[in-house]
Write a protein that holds these residues in place. Structure first.
Motif, PDB file in Angstrom:
ATOM      1  N   GLN B 390       6.246  -4.861  16.227  1.00  0.00           N
ATOM      2  CA  GLN B 390       6.824  -4.486  14.932  1.00  0.00           C
ATOM      3  C   GLN B 390       5.769  -4.549  13.827  1.00  0.00           C
ATOM      4  O   GLN B 390       5.690  -3.666  12.975  1.00  0.00           O
ATOM      5  CB  GLN B 390       7.999  -5.399  14.597  1.00  0.00           C
ATOM      6  N   PHE B 392       2.531  -4.188  14.116  1.00  0.00           N
ATOM      7  CA  PHE B 392       1.575  -3.088  14.231  1.00  0.00           C
ATOM      8  C   PHE B 392       2.203  -1.771  13.777  1.00  0.00           C
ATOM      9  O   PHE B 392       1.559  -0.959  13.109  1.00  0.00           O
ATOM     10  CB  PHE B 392       1.050  -2.954  15.667  1.00  0.00           C
ATOM     11  N   TYR B 393       3.458  -1.585  14.120  1.00  0.00           N
ATOM     12  CA  TYR B 393       4.140  -0.346  13.716  1.00  0.00           C
ATOM     13  C   TYR B 393       4.135  -0.203  12.187  1.00  0.00           C
ATOM     14  O   TYR B 393       3.836   0.856  11.641  1.00  0.00           O
ATOM     15  CB  TYR B 393       5.574  -0.363  14.249  1.00  0.00           C
ATOM     16  N   LEU B 394       4.440  -1.297  11.494  1.00  0.00           N
ATOM     17  CA  LEU B 394       4.449  -1.255  10.028  1.00  0.00           C
ATOM     18  C   LEU B 394       3.037  -1.035   9.479  1.00  0.00           C
ATOM     19  O   LEU B 394       2.826  -0.236   8.564  1.00  0.00           O
ATOM     20  CB  LEU B 394       5.031  -2.554   9.464  1.00  0.00           C
ATOM     21  N   ALA B 396       0.546   0.395  10.966  1.00  0.00           N
ATOM     22  CA  ALA B 396       0.089   1.741  11.299  1.00  0.00           C
ATOM     23  C   ALA B 396       0.666   2.780  10.333  1.00  0.00           C
ATOM     24  O   ALA B 396       0.255   3.931  10.336  1.00  0.00           O
ATOM     25  CB  ALA B 396       0.473   2.091  12.733  1.00  0.00           C
TER      26      ALA B 396
END
Lengths: 251, 446
Positions: B390, B392-394, B396
């Motif tokens: 989560q 890393f997703y944010l 990125a």
């Protein structure tokens, strides 16, 4: 100067070498497809470019828009215009899509030194983008990717891409898990975002997506290296004769 | 060699706390009034039990040693500044009762326009009604609730809410318990009694707040009796300063088809402990006991709950979610008892903790005791860190790491608030929590 230049890139995961000398040049406005069998390093390449922890670069360099990309944190890369469309978009319970995207857009605007959007301005901006893509924006009211179907997740990635207006979009297996209708919707979205300023790296195992998103160049990645490059006919050849044929020829 | 301690001699800390109880001060005569009997029962019980120590299972994770070291006195009116108190009161569209250091304050309270069939009174005024006097202090066996006994030993004020059969309270009743010790450490013992008649409905919000000053020790007791088919929304906010002990004992008894929707949001900076006992003493009762807590600095939050399925065909649901930062500690002890009679019970419990620092600690102790054979019961507990995928997703998407962490923490707690059924209260607590979490986005909690 090319928008993206990858020079002799080596990377490993958990001490295991995955990328073993990638060279690739992508000009603004071009769409490059990277194809390859499972385990060839396709997803590793996308994570290395996006800056994920645990993907260690052991050699080579990546010059993006004149900057050393590998020195930047993931969020800095995003603010510089790199966008990774995830193969498996992550569910984030409790965070509404709108809130998430507003944080993302405003982070980029702040980075660029332009005024941040307030809630009202942002909603208007997103609605416009969704309309351009012919996509409903109702999924932004829900928590990010929570309970989304495979198609909705990929559509959401495409909408995020439209909203964040990247210079370099990396699409990691965007076609995986999609039926043909969902694939068309996503491909139409991607095509709508093609433009002279924007480059795309389309990573895929199958040729099927490339029927809809027609690439300028196709590269075959195997065992951590690009073993063959060509135009869109290379993708058709792969579809017809399989990876084994090319791997043998290159061996 | 030290002299052996005399049997039954209370420890000095307890003796000092009891000094503030009516009728126990030096030079006063025999205790009188309608509440005298209860006070004497309470005093006897707490003297027999003593202040809890960590040797007692329910208190295993919460120490009162810091509380013992403080020289407490009862509330005085010295230096009370009404304007300061008034400014600190949280805002909610509700009837308001202010308990200032446990005392029903008629000036700060606002009960104008209460509907017919609804009474909100200072407890002593309500004692002439036997329906009230028979119920008060009847829900908690004082022998196994030392803090409730200590409260009862001081019982001379508090608030009653009574809703007659078939009547409904049209707005929430907001009971604001304010701790205020301008000069010296102050202990007080707020008391709340809620009685819902058949098919009656009410929402009660408790806000436990405090003003900066000397330490405060708030020892609340809440009793709620739900007659058949009545519905109570019971929500609590704990937001006291660092130098505070905010302890409570809450007992709820539900008759057939009653619905109890309880939620506790603990955001205080001091020591908090909530002992909640929910008895499903009827069929087709729906009991909901949920909560969220944010531990930070060196705060301590202990939710010790007991859900007693006494009759068949009832359901209970319990979800507590906590975020623990800095050197804070979060404790969840949840016991569910299904008695032999309580066939077809449906009981689910979940405790999720998010640890944000190496110095933070989470303790989770579920306990199912099942004596009926046809039941559906489950429990689960997780303790973990923020999710890397989560984060890393944010990141990125351009969101910096600190903001990404703050977003995930906020989401974790906000999701817990979704359990609150009364929308206006959920929204108000949502806003309050968002404001309290804002510093997370700017570098760290304070």
């Amino acid at each position: 100067m090319a928008l993206l230049e990858i020079r002799d890139l080596h990377a490993e995961v958990d001490g295991k070498p995955i990328l073993k000398g990638i060279n690739l040049t992508v000009e603004a406005g071009e769409v490059h497809a990277i194809m390859g069998p499972n385990g060839s390093g396709k997803s590793t390449l996308s994570y290395v470019l996006a800056g994920r922890d645990g993907y260690e670069v052991t050699g080579g360099e990546v010059i993006y828009d004149g900057k050393n990309l590998l020195e930047l944190a993931p969020e800095e890369r995003a603010c510089e215009g790199v966008f990774l469309a995830f193969q498996y978009p992550v569910e984030i319970p409790g965070v509404a899509g709108t809130t998430f995207l507003r944080h993302a857009v405003n982070a980029k605007r702040k980075y660029q030194g332009v005024p941040e959007y307030d809630a009202m301005e942002f909603v208007k901006f997103v609605r416009g983008k969704a309309k351009d893509l012919n996509m409903p924006d109702d999924m932004l009211k829900r928590a990010v990717n929570v309970g989304f179907s495979g198609g909705e997740k990929k559509r959401n990635e495409t909408l995020q891409m439209a909203v964040l207006e990247p210079k370099l979009a990396i699409l990691d297996e965007t076609d995986s898990g999609l039926d043909i209708d969902a694939l068309k919707v996503v491909a139409d979205g991607v095509n709508a975002l093609r433009g002279p300023e924007r480059a795309m790296l389309v990573i895929t195992h199958y040729q099927r997506l490339l029927d809809y998103v027609v690439p300028d160049k196709v590269h075959v990645l195997a065992n951590g290296r690009i073993i063959k490059s060509g135009d869109k006919s290379l993708a058709l050849e792969l579809e017809e004769r399989g990876y084994a044929h090319i791997l043998e020829a290159a061996a | 060699m030290t002299e052996p301690v005399k049997e039954h001699a209370p420890e000095p800390a307890l003796e000092r706390l009891l000094d503030a109880a009516p009728g126990t001060g030096a030079g006063e005569g025999a205790d009188r009034g309608p509440l005298a009997k209860l006070r004497s029962d309470g005093k006897r019980a707490v003297l027999a039990a003593g202040l809890p120590t960590q040797k007692s299972e329910p208190w295993k994770y919460t120490s009162l040693n810091a509380l013992r070291k403080i020289e407490w006195s009862g509330p005085t009116a010295d230096g009370a500044d009404f304007a300061t108190v008034q400014a600190a009161l949280p805002d909610l569209d509700a009837y308001t009762v202010v308990l200032l250091n446990g005392r029903f304050d008629p000036v700060l309270s606002d009960l104008a326009g209460l509907p017919k069939g609804v009474r909100v009174l200072p407890l002593p005024e309500a004692m002439s009604d036997t329906a009230v006097s028979d119920t008060l202090a009847s829900l908690i066996p004082l022998g196994n609730a030392p803090m409730a006994a200590l409260n009862t030993a001081h019982l001379d004020d508090g608030v009653l809410l009574r809703v007659d059969d078939g009547k409904a309270l049209d707005k929430p009743l907001h009971v604001i318990s304010v701790g205020y010790a301008p000069s010296s450490p102050t202990s007080f013992h707020p008391r709340i009694l809620i009685q819902l008649g058949e098919n009656a409905e009410a929402v009660v919000v408790e806000s436990h707040i405090g003003l900066d000053g000397a330490p405060t020790f708030s020892n609340t007791v809440v009793e709620a009796v739900l007659a058949p088919s009545s519905r109570l929304g019971h929500y609590k906010l704990q937001d006291q300063p660092a130098e505070s002990f905010d302890l409570s004992t809450t007992a709820i008894r539900c008759a057939d088809k009653a619905v109890y929707d309880g939620f506790t949001l603990s955001l205080g900076r001091g020591t908090m402990r909530n002992d909640v006992r929910l008895t499903l003493d009827g069929e087709r009762v729906e009991g909901r006991l949920n909560g969220a807590y944010l531990g930070h600095l060196s705060s301590h939050v202990d939710n010790t709950t007991f859900i007693d399925h006494a009759k068949p065909n009832s359901t209970s649901r319990e979800v507590f979610k906590g975020v623990l930062a800095d050197a804070s500690r979060g404790v969840f002890q949840g016991k569910i008892l299904v008695r032999p009679d309580a066939q077809n019970t449906d009981g689910h419990q979940l405790n999720k903790s998010l640890l944000l620092s190496d110095k933070a600690e989470a303790d989770s102790k579920p306990e199912l005791e099942i004596y009926a054979d046809d039941v559906r019961c489950s429990h689960g507990a997780t303790i973990g860190a923020l999710d890397d995928d989560q984060l890393f997703y944010l990141r990125a998407r351009g969101i910096d790491a600190a903001t990404a962490r703050a977003m995930l923490v906020q989401a974790f707690l906000m999701e817990a608030l979704d359990e609150i059924r009364k929308v206006s209260v959920r929204d108000a607590l949502h806003d309050h929590l968002a404001a309290r979490l804002q510093p997370l986005f700017e570098g760290g909690l304070a």
